[in-house]
Design a protein around this motif. Structure first.
Motif, PDB file in Angstrom:
ATOM      1  N   SER A 177      45.272  57.323 -55.388  1.00 39.66           N
ATOM      2  CA  SER A 177      45.480  57.490 -56.835  1.00 39.66           C
ATOM      3  C   SER A 177      45.153  56.215 -57.598  1.00 39.66           C
ATOM      4  O   SER A 177      44.705  56.274 -58.749  1.00 39.66           O
ATOM      5  N   LEU A 181      42.610  55.988 -60.554  1.00 37.47           N
ATOM      6  CA  LEU A 181      42.979  55.387 -61.834  1.00 37.47           C
ATOM      7  C   LEU A 181      41.957  54.344 -62.264  1.00 37.47           C
ATOM      8  O   LEU A 181      41.601  54.256 -63.449  1.00 37.47           O
ATOM      9  N   TYR A 182      41.501  53.551 -61.303  1.00 37.42           N
ATOM     10  CA  TYR A 182      40.505  52.517 -61.614  1.00 37.42           C
ATOM     11  C   TYR A 182      39.244  53.138 -62.214  1.00 37.42           C
ATOM     12  O   TYR A 182      38.739  52.698 -63.258  1.00 37.42           O
ATOM     13  N   SER A 184      39.031  56.077 -63.522  1.00 33.58           N
ATOM     14  CA  SER A 184      39.371  56.788 -64.757  1.00 33.58           C
ATOM     15  C   SER A 184      39.391  55.845 -65.952  1.00 33.58           C
ATOM     16  O   SER A 184      39.026  56.234 -67.059  1.00 33.58           O
ATOM     17  N   LEU A 201      42.466  60.018 -68.643  1.00 39.28           N
ATOM     18  CA  LEU A 201      43.167  58.823 -68.184  1.00 39.28           C
ATOM     19  C   LEU A 201      44.659  59.064 -68.082  1.00 39.28           C
ATOM     20  O   LEU A 201      45.323  58.537 -67.174  1.00 39.28           O
ATOM     21  N   ALA A 204      45.478  60.622 -64.800  1.00 42.30           N
ATOM     22  CA  ALA A 204      45.387  59.635 -63.722  1.00 42.30           C
ATOM     23  C   ALA A 204      46.619  58.741 -63.691  1.00 42.30           C
ATOM     24  O   ALA A 204      47.154  58.438 -62.622  1.00 42.30           O
ATOM     25  N   ILE A 205      47.089  58.324 -64.878  1.00 39.26           N
ATOM     26  CA  ILE A 205      48.278  57.469 -64.953  1.00 39.26           C
ATOM     27  C   ILE A 205      49.509  58.215 -64.462  1.00 39.26           C
ATOM     28  O   ILE A 205      50.311  57.691 -63.674  1.00 39.26           O
ATOM     29  N   CYS A 208      49.408  58.650 -60.693  1.00 39.10           N
ATOM     30  CA  CYS A 208      49.705  57.394 -60.016  1.00 39.10           C
ATOM     31  C   CYS A 208      51.195  57.063 -60.085  1.00 39.10           C
ATOM     32  O   CYS A 208      51.800  56.662 -59.093  1.00 39.10           O
ATOM     33  N   PHE A 251      49.981  49.321 -67.522  1.00 37.44           N
ATOM     34  CA  PHE A 251      50.169  50.751 -67.761  1.00 37.44           C
ATOM     35  C   PHE A 251      50.685  51.008 -69.172  1.00 37.44           C
ATOM     36  O   PHE A 251      50.237  51.916 -69.863  1.00 37.44           O
TER      37      PHE A 251
END
Length: 260
Positions: A177, A181-182, A184, A201, A204-205, A208, A251
């Motif tokens: 994940s 995320l990277y 994304s 995004l 993805a956050i 994660c 984040f």
């Protein structure tokens, strides 16, 4: 699709299974050899050397330290020396540099040579202290785990092993994940055709964060069950704490940007 009358998917599955089996057996044999070698190093070199170096370090008088260094090199110098069991090449190489500084001081006992000798000693002592505890933790890594599970109900042991498996699996998904995320984050600024349009995004956050929380929960349970036989490392904990704070801050910044 067939190959000599055999379905190609079956051939692929058989090849993958054979490869995994080979890798598992190879790693198991390598692990067995490694544990045997590190046990020899631990018993023959690391522990006796650690004890002598610790006594030298604890001594305050330089004259007594020099006498203890004489004892140290009488034990570990020579063609039959057990320093050959030091597994890390850089540490073995530095031992010979330390020994050379000792012989140089014995030949010419000047203040400069003495300072060089104790500089070499301090660094080598730090190296071997690290090597000793790493070997100790590897050899006795599962000591507390088996002690905790000894004479437990077989059904409970199966549950404990399942929890450990789940925890390792979740860790894999957490790292996956993070990679997602990277990409994304980059996709948020530069659209890539390989990423679906419905992906965002925020998803993805959230993925994660959810996996990280779940990983922490399973890790806490697994730690209570397996009880890894590890020493406390305040430096590493401090670095992890700082890194966690920076990731959390990142984040929050990303989420605020998305809301704005």
């Amino acid at each position: 699709m067939t190959f000599y009358g055999i379905q190609l998917p079956l051939i692929i599955i058989a090849a993958i299974t054979a490869f995994i089996g080979y890798q598992f057996n190879f790693r198991a044999k390598r692990r067995e050899v490694f544990l045997k070698e590190i046990s020899i190093s631990y018993n023959e070199v690391y522990f006796p050397m650690y004890e002598l170096l610790r006594n030298i370090k604890a001594t305050e008088e330089k004259a007594t330290q020099l006498l203890l260094l004489d004892e140290f090199f009488q034990k570990f110098s020579g063609p039959e020396s057990k320093v050959r069991f030091i597994g890390t090449g850089t540490k073995l190489e530095y031992y010979y540099e330390f020994e050379l500084a000792y012989k140089k001081h014995e030949t010419n006992q000047t203040r400069t040579n003495e300072n060089e000798l104790f500089q070499k000693f301090n660094l080598f002592n730090s190296m071997m202290n690290e090597e000793f505890w790493e070997a100790h933790e590897i050899i006795y890594e599962d000591h507390l785990k088996f002690k905790n599970l000894f004479n437990k109900n077989p059904f409970l042991i199966a549950i404990f092993e399942l929890v450990n498996f789940v925890q390792n699996t979740i860790n894999f998904f957490v790292w996956t994940s993070l990679f997602i995320l990277y990409f994304s984050v980059w996709n948020n600024y530069q659209r890539w055709n390989v990423i679906p349009e419905w992906w965002s995004l925020n998803i993805a956050i959230q993925l994660c964060l959810y996996l990280t929380v779940f990983s922490l929960i399973t890790k806490t349970i697994s730690h209570q069950i397996t009880k890894k036989n590890r020493r406390k490392n305040t430096i590493v904990k401090g670095l992890i704490k700082k890194l966690s704070f920076k990731i959390k801050k990142l984040f929050i910044q990303i989420i605020n940007q998305q809301r704005n």
